[in-house]
Structure formats: C-alpha cells, structure tokens
Scaffold this motif. Sequence first.
Motif, PDB file in Angstrom:
ATOM      1  N   CYS A  27       0.831  -1.218   0.000  1.00 17.48           N
ATOM      2  CA  CYS A  27       0.000   0.000   0.000  1.00 17.48           C
ATOM      3  C   CYS A  27       0.862   1.265   0.000  1.00 17.48           C
ATOM      4  O   CYS A  27       0.591   2.220   0.727  1.00 17.48           O
ATOM      5  N   ASP A  61      -1.306   4.442   0.685  1.00 21.84           N
ATOM      6  CA  ASP A  61      -2.578   4.381  -0.029  1.00 21.84           C
ATOM      7  C   ASP A  61      -3.620   3.871   0.965  1.00 21.84           C
ATOM      8  O   ASP A  61      -3.713   2.675   1.223  1.00 21.84           O
ATOM      9  N   LYS A  63      -6.860   3.681   0.880  1.00 26.44           N
ATOM     10  CA  LYS A  63      -7.888   2.793   0.330  1.00 26.44           C
ATOM     11  C   LYS A  63      -7.346   1.363   0.260  1.00 26.44           C
ATOM     12  O   LYS A  63      -8.057   0.408   0.549  1.00 26.44           O
ATOM     13  N   CYS A  64      -6.091   1.234  -0.097  1.00 22.54           N
ATOM     14  CA  CYS A  64      -5.454  -0.081  -0.133  1.00 22.54           C
ATOM     15  C   CYS A  64      -5.407  -0.694   1.264  1.00 22.54           C
ATOM     16  O   CYS A  64      -5.640  -1.886   1.433  1.00 22.54           O
ATOM     17  N   CYS A  66      -7.496  -0.466   3.510  1.00 20.46           N
ATOM     18  CA  CYS A  66      -8.820  -1.010   3.810  1.00 20.46           C
ATOM     19  C   CYS A  66      -8.953  -2.461   3.361  1.00 20.46           C
ATOM     20  O   CYS A  66      -9.693  -3.236   3.970  1.00 20.46           O
ATOM     21  N   SER A  67      -8.235  -2.824   2.323  1.00 18.80           N
ATOM     22  CA  SER A  67      -8.341  -4.195   1.823  1.00 18.80           C
ATOM     23  C   SER A  67      -7.780  -5.209   2.817  1.00 18.80           C
ATOM     24  O   SER A  67      -8.046  -6.403   2.704  1.00 18.80           O
ATOM     25  N   PRO A  96      -8.955   5.969   6.982  1.00 18.93           N
ATOM     26  CA  PRO A  96      -9.151   5.297   5.702  1.00 18.93           C
ATOM     27  C   PRO A  96     -10.635   5.275   5.337  1.00 18.93           C
ATOM     28  O   PRO A  96     -11.492   5.222   6.223  1.00 18.93           O
ATOM     29  N   PRO A  97     -10.947   5.249   4.054  1.00 17.11           N
ATOM     30  CA  PRO A  97     -12.348   5.256   3.622  1.00 17.11           C
ATOM     31  C   PRO A  97     -12.994   3.874   3.653  1.00 17.11           C
ATOM     32  O   PRO A  97     -13.583   3.439   2.684  1.00 17.11           O
ATOM     33  N   CYS A  98     -12.875   3.186   4.788  1.00 15.47           N
ATOM     34  CA  CYS A  98     -13.490   1.847   4.858  1.00 15.47           C
ATOM     35  C   CYS A  98     -14.471   1.762   6.012  1.00 15.47           C
ATOM     36  O   CYS A  98     -14.556   2.575   6.845  1.00 15.47           O
TER      37      CYS A  98
END
Length: 98
Positions: A27, A61, A63-64, A66-67, A96-98
């Motif tokens: 990330c 990152d 967003k990454c 969040c994975s 994070p956007p999760c």
Amino acid sequence: MVARTMAVVFLMVVVVVIGGLEAVEICDMTEDGLMACKPSVTTPDPADPSPECCKAIAGADLKCLCSYKESRFLPSFGIDPTLAIALPAKCNLPSPPC
C-alpha cells in the motif's frame, strides 16, 4: 478454491519475507515504514505510533489499507488489522475510507 488461492498468496508472502528481497512494499509503504509501524499494531500492548510510522502512513494508499481490514494473514504476523486501520487517526491523518 478461494482457500487454495489464499494459501498460495500466503506462501508467496512467506517466500518474500524469508527470501529477504531488497524491497517489500504494501500500500505504498516501504519495508522501513512497515517496520516503524509494527509496534503500534501488535497486541497486547501497542505503542503510540512513532514519527517515522506517521510519516509512512501519510504516504500510504489508505484505500489499499482497507483491503487488509478483514485479513486473516496479518494476525499470523502479529499484526492486529483493527489497530492498523486506526493508525491514521492516531497520526492525526484522515481515516481510511473503509
């Protein structure tokens, strides 16, 4: 089939870690950044994030990241995914956007 794919991915990660490749990056965080943050994402007594960790998180990152929220592999490396997702806020960065 999903379990087999996950097992293959896990083995690849182990090979990379054991193989000692020059650069490990997840990330957009370098190996140095990941190692700087590890004390803050391990239980039972996580440390406050260091300035080096916060610098690494600032360039990550999100967003990454969040994975990895529901990762079954991170705990096997001593990393608590919930603590990892909470790091940006502890560094006074956007969550994070999760």
